[in-house]
Design a protein around this motif. Structure first.
Motif, PDB file in Angstrom:
ATOM      1  N   GLY A  85       3.842   9.950   6.256  1.00 18.44           N
ATOM      2  CA  GLY A  85       3.257   9.527   4.985  1.00 18.44           C
ATOM      3  C   GLY A  85       2.558   8.188   5.101  1.00 18.44           C
ATOM      4  N   ASN A  86       3.143   7.248   5.856  1.00 11.53           N
ATOM      5  CA  ASN A  86       2.504   5.946   6.079  1.00 11.53           C
ATOM      6  C   ASN A  86       1.178   6.113   6.797  1.00 11.53           C
ATOM      7  OD1 ASN A  86       5.750   4.525   6.883  1.00 11.53           O
ATOM      8  ND2 ASN A  86       4.748   4.704   4.901  1.00 11.53           N
ATOM      9  N   PHE A  87       1.118   7.053   7.734  1.00  6.81           N
ATOM     10  CA  PHE A  87      -0.116   7.319   8.481  1.00  6.81           C
ATOM     11  C   PHE A  87      -1.231   7.760   7.532  1.00  6.81           C
ATOM     12  CE2 PHE A  87      -2.753  10.544  10.659  1.00  6.81           C
ATOM     13  CZ  PHE A  87      -3.329   9.740  11.636  1.00  6.81           C
ATOM     14  N   PHE A  88      -0.926   8.702   6.659  1.00  6.65           N
ATOM     15  CA  PHE A  88      -1.951   9.211   5.746  1.00  6.65           C
ATOM     16  C   PHE A  88      -2.260   8.217   4.625  1.00  6.65           C
ATOM     17  CE2 PHE A  88      -0.527  13.311   7.577  1.00  6.65           C
ATOM     18  CZ  PHE A  88      -1.766  13.780   7.990  1.00  6.65           C
ATOM     19  N   LEU A 101       4.275   6.143  16.750  1.00 15.61           N
ATOM     20  CA  LEU A 101       2.927   5.720  17.119  1.00 15.61           C
ATOM     21  C   LEU A 101       1.950   5.914  15.958  1.00 15.61           C
ATOM     22  CD1 LEU A 101       2.703   7.158  20.747  1.00 15.61           C
ATOM     23  CD2 LEU A 101       2.469   4.754  20.141  1.00 15.61           C
ATOM     24  N   LEU A 102       1.971   7.098  15.362  1.00 14.91           N
ATOM     25  CA  LEU A 102       1.024   7.388  14.298  1.00 14.91           C
ATOM     26  C   LEU A 102       1.259   6.503  13.078  1.00 14.91           C
ATOM     27  CD1 LEU A 102       0.965  11.291  14.484  1.00 14.91           C
ATOM     28  CD2 LEU A 102      -0.854   9.732  15.190  1.00 14.91           C
ATOM     29  N   GLY A 103       2.497   6.377  12.652  1.00 10.78           N
ATOM     30  CA  GLY A 103       2.782   5.586  11.474  1.00 10.78           C
ATOM     31  C   GLY A 103       2.669   4.099  11.703  1.00 10.78           C
ATOM     32  N   GLY A 104       2.941   3.648  12.948  1.00  9.99           N
ATOM     33  CA  GLY A 104       2.923   2.222  13.228  1.00  9.99           C
ATOM     34  C   GLY A 104       1.564   1.690  13.643  1.00  9.99           C
ATOM     35  N   VAL A 105       1.006   2.246  14.727  1.00 10.71           N
ATOM     36  CA  VAL A 105      -0.255   1.703  15.260  1.00 10.71           C
ATOM     37  C   VAL A 105      -1.434   2.641  15.037  1.00 10.71           C
ATOM     38  CG1 VAL A 105       0.838   0.224  16.957  1.00 10.71           C
ATOM     39  CG2 VAL A 105       0.357   2.593  17.559  1.00 10.71           C
ATOM     40  N   GLY A 106      -1.211   3.740  14.323  1.00  9.99           N
ATOM     41  CA  GLY A 106      -2.312   4.572  13.879  1.00  9.99           C
ATOM     42  C   GLY A 106      -3.061   5.304  14.976  1.00  9.99           C
ATOM     43  N   VAL A 107      -4.247   5.768  14.624  1.00  6.03           N
ATOM     44  CA  VAL A 107      -5.061   6.565  15.537  1.00  6.03           C
ATOM     45  C   VAL A 107      -5.446   5.760  16.771  1.00  6.03           C
ATOM     46  CG1 VAL A 107      -7.271   7.746  15.812  1.00  6.03           C
ATOM     47  CG2 VAL A 107      -5.957   8.044  13.713  1.00  6.03           C
ATOM     48  N   ILE A 108      -5.876   4.517  16.575  1.00 10.49           N
ATOM     49  CA  ILE A 108      -6.339   3.703  17.705  1.00 10.49           C
ATOM     50  C   ILE A 108      -5.210   3.451  18.691  1.00 10.49           C
ATOM     51  CG2 ILE A 108      -7.277   1.462  18.386  1.00 10.49           C
ATOM     52  CD1 ILE A 108      -8.762   1.361  15.747  1.00 10.49           C
ATOM     53  N   TRP A 140       0.816  -1.212   0.000  1.00  8.32           N
ATOM     54  CA  TRP A 140       0.000   0.000   0.000  1.00  8.32           C
ATOM     55  C   TRP A 140       0.851   1.266   0.000  1.00  8.32           C
ATOM     56  CZ3 TRP A 140      -5.149   0.385   3.146  1.00  8.32           C
ATOM     57  CH2 TRP A 140      -6.057  -0.549   2.652  1.00  8.32           C
ATOM     58  N   THR A 141       2.005   1.216   0.674  1.00  4.52           N
ATOM     59  CA  THR A 141       2.822   2.409   0.843  1.00  4.52           C
ATOM     60  C   THR A 141       4.290   2.015   0.913  1.00  4.52           C
ATOM     61  OG1 THR A 141       3.184   4.371   2.250  1.00  4.52           O
ATOM     62  CG2 THR A 141       2.614   2.318   3.360  1.00  4.52           C
ATOM     63  N   GLU A 142       5.153   3.006   0.755  1.00  4.38           N
ATOM     64  CA  GLU A 142       6.588   2.770   0.882  1.00  4.38           C
ATOM     65  C   GLU A 142       7.012   3.014   2.329  1.00  4.38           C
ATOM     66  OE1 GLU A 142       9.012   1.940  -1.685  1.00  4.38           O
ATOM     67  OE2 GLU A 142       7.116   1.279  -2.586  1.00  4.38           O
ATOM     68  N   ILE A 143       7.866   2.147   2.874  1.00  2.00           N
ATOM     69  CA  ILE A 143       8.271   2.258   4.274  1.00  2.00           C
ATOM     70  C   ILE A 143       9.798   2.262   4.401  1.00  2.00           C
ATOM     71  CG2 ILE A 143       6.193   1.072   5.090  1.00  2.00           C
ATOM     72  CD1 ILE A 143       7.991  -1.431   5.529  1.00  2.00           C
ATOM     73  N   ALA A 151      -4.859   5.890   5.780  1.00  2.00           N
ATOM     74  CA  ALA A 151      -6.059   6.537   6.330  1.00  2.00           C
ATOM     75  C   ALA A 151      -6.074   6.486   7.852  1.00  2.00           C
ATOM     76  CB  ALA A 151      -7.325   5.897   5.761  1.00  2.00           C
ATOM     77  N   GLY A 152      -4.890   6.633   8.470  1.00  2.00           N
ATOM     78  CA  GLY A 152      -4.820   6.677   9.927  1.00  2.00           C
ATOM     79  C   GLY A 152      -4.778   5.332  10.608  1.00  2.00           C
ATOM     80  N   ILE A 153      -4.743   4.246   9.834  1.00  2.00           N
ATOM     81  CA  ILE A 153      -4.723   2.901  10.428  1.00  2.00           C
ATOM     82  C   ILE A 153      -3.324   2.540  10.905  1.00  2.00           C
ATOM     83  CG2 ILE A 153      -5.079   0.442   9.967  1.00  2.00           C
ATOM     84  CD1 ILE A 153      -7.222   1.214   7.965  1.00  2.00           C
ATOM     85  N   GLY A 154      -2.295   2.973  10.188  1.00  2.00           N
ATOM     86  CA  GLY A 154      -0.931   2.596  10.518  1.00  2.00           C
ATOM     87  C   GLY A 154      -0.509   1.347   9.756  1.00  2.00           C
ATOM     88  N   VAL A 155       0.792   1.070   9.780  1.00  2.00           N
ATOM     89  CA  VAL A 155       1.320  -0.070   9.023  1.00  2.00           C
ATOM     90  C   VAL A 155       1.730  -1.233   9.926  1.00  2.00           C
ATOM     91  CG1 VAL A 155       2.094   1.333   7.085  1.00  2.00           C
ATOM     92  CG2 VAL A 155       3.632   0.969   9.030  1.00  2.00           C
ATOM     93  N   GLY A 156       1.491  -1.112  11.227  1.00  2.00           N
ATOM     94  CA  GLY A 156       1.766  -2.222  12.131  1.00  2.00           C
ATOM     95  C   GLY A 156       2.968  -1.997  13.032  1.00  2.00           C
ATOM     96  N   LEU A 157       2.893  -2.527  14.223  1.00  2.00           N
ATOM     97  CA  LEU A 157       3.986  -2.419  15.196  1.00  2.00           C
ATOM     98  C   LEU A 157       5.270  -3.033  14.632  1.00  2.00           C
ATOM     99  CD1 LEU A 157       5.076  -1.974  18.141  1.00  2.00           C
ATOM    100  CD2 LEU A 157       4.246  -4.288  18.629  1.00  2.00           C
TER     101      LEU A 157
END
Length: 470
Positions: free
Chosen positions: A352-355, A376-383, A106-109, A358-364
């Motif tokens: 960029g991963n956060f957006f 936090l935002l990029g990894g585990v997102g809003v939740i 989905w995105t570049e990391i 859609a705020g979900i994140g790409v995982g811990l």
């Protein structure tokens, strides 16, 4: 799996403590978290630090006692910070195994725990990385550490043992920093090889601005500076509260000086935060709590000291210019260096991963960042970020208790220590794992020894005055 000599040593001492008294295991476990560059054993290519090994013995010691086991479960109650930390860990571990697979490509990391980025010099498409596993293990260990410390400190005797562990950590952090300097300048750095055996990239011989970059028992100067900021917050607060003032005062002053001399931008930027917290603590205690003499003295003396230093620097322009140049090269111009540019790019990709998700994140454990917030935002997102925010608020922003009581003073010191560590994490943390020392302090800050049974009900042979069993 292979066990290192330092691993055999800490396991042997841990077993002796286990058979003596559970509180001694707690003290040893807290102290062992200072060995940031050591590996007690290797599991494949993975490092298992001494603190994590002793955490297992600490769990046996604490959970084998009915009272402590009950307190352990109470820590995870929905009205306690432990519940929100457990929720964060469960959610984060789930994201580590699901998100990189479900959202692959989905995105570049900037991957964590992978050599692909280092070798290619560019990002890679989202997908599973080894960091998903290691960060999940570390976060589970952090939760266990927090709950065990809070459970042990739920009794008056266990609470004092936790304080003894904090002081042991502070002494060890200072001692190993002095040893780092002494062995470097005498050409005997190999003497510290027993505690620098982890399979990390170690920066123990680096210099900056003609000064030795102090690493102490850690892998690099920034890690040592972060640890020393936490020690400064803890010991400085205990000194203001009049607890063992000679010891805590010396440790606070030594931590301040060593942090300033560490040549770490993290340390230099964090010192004003730490001193500001200490001054606010002194103001809050001044004239309103028992043993407030030290706080009152600090409130009165610090403005005078600051004025004298300012006048001295103004009258000595050569010294002022030298200090300005040092701070400019170490701190102010940090973002212009290759390291600063690289770290800024990590944060940009994390946002960029956060957006992109859609705020979900790409995982811990999937991405590398240079700030706890972007991690936090990029990894585990809003939740995940919201769960961490609730944990933070319930653990550190509640009233620690009546002013002047021993538990309140210690909880305030632990909270200030966590906030000082947080200052460093917000600047340079590559992951959301804040380490065992942070969660030791968080566990003490969240402990409620006043809920424990009366001291008269303590088991035979155990001191009800809070000391460690002789």
């Amino acid at each position: 799996m292979s066990i290192e000599p330092i691993g055999l040593f800490v396991i042997g001492i841990g077993l002796l403590c286990l058979f003596a008294d559970y509180r001694n295991v707690l003290v040893l476990t807290i102290f062992a978290t200072v060995f940031g560059a050591a590996s007690a054993m290797f599991l494949g290519s993975g490092n298992i630090p001494p603190g994590h090994v002793l955490l297992g013995l600490c769990a046996v010691a604490i959970l084998s006692r009915k009272e402590s086991c009950t307190a352990f479960l109470r820590v995870l109650h929905p009205d306690r910070p432990g519940f929100w930390l457990a929720s964060l860990v469960i959610y984060a571990v789930a994201t580590a195994f699901l998100y990189p697979r479900v959202m692959a490509g989905w995105t570049e990391i900037v991957p964590l725990g992978s050599t692909e980025f280092d070798s290619a010099g560019s990002t890679v498409p989202l997908g599973p990385v080894s960091g998903n596993i290691t960060q999940s293990i570390y976060m589970i260990a952090n939760l266990l550490c927090f709950a065990l410390v809070a459970a042990a400190a739920a009794s008056p005797a266990g609470f004092r043992a936790a304080v003894a562990g904090l002081l042991a950590y502070a002494i060890g952090n200072t001692f190993f920093a002095v040893m780092d300097l002494a062995t470097y300048f005498t050409g005997t750095a190999d003497l510290m090889g027993f505690m620098r055996n982890a399979r990390y990239t170690l920066h123990t011989e680096a210099e900056a601005e003609g000064l030795k970059r102090i690493v102490g028992a850690f892998t690099e100067a920034s890690s040592f500076a972060r640890s020393s900021l936490g020690v400064l917050g803890v010991t400085g607060t205990l000194w203001l509260c009049g607890y063992k003032p000679r010891l805590t005062g010396v440790l606070a002053l030594a931590s301040l000086v060593l942090t300033a001399l560490s040549t770490s931008s993290t340390g230099l930027a964090g010192i004003p935060v730490a001193l500001g917290l200490l001054y606010l603590t002194a103001l809050s205690r001044c004239g309103t709590a028992p043993r407030a003499w030290f706080s009152t003295a600090a409130v009165m003396a610090i403005p005078l000291i600051a004025l004298l230093l300012t006048l001295t620097l103004l009258l000595q322009p050569a010294i002022l210019a030298e200090l300005h140049g040092y701070f400019d090269r170490i701190l102010l111009s940090k973002m212009d260096t290759d390291s600063g540019v690289e770290r800024s790019s990590w944060n940009s990709y994390a946002i960029g991963n956060f957006f992109d998700t859609a705020g979900i994140g790409v995982g811990l454990g999937t991405i590398r960042s240079s700030s706890l917030l972007t991690g936090l935002l990029g990894g585990v997102g809003v939740i995940g970020t919201a769960l961490y925010a609730v944990f933070f608020a319930t653990a550190f922003l509640r009233n620690p208790g009546p002013k002047g009581s021993f538990p309140t003073d210690v909880r305030t010191a632990a909270r200030n220590g966590c906030l000082c560590l947080m200052a460093g994490d917000l600047m340079v943390a590559t992951t959301i794992d804040q380490g065992l020392f942070f969660y030791v302090l968080a566990g003490i800050a969240a402990a409620r020894p006043e809920e424990a049974a009366a001291p008269s009900r303590a088991p035979a042979g155990v001191s009800t005055q809070g000391g460690i069993v002789a």
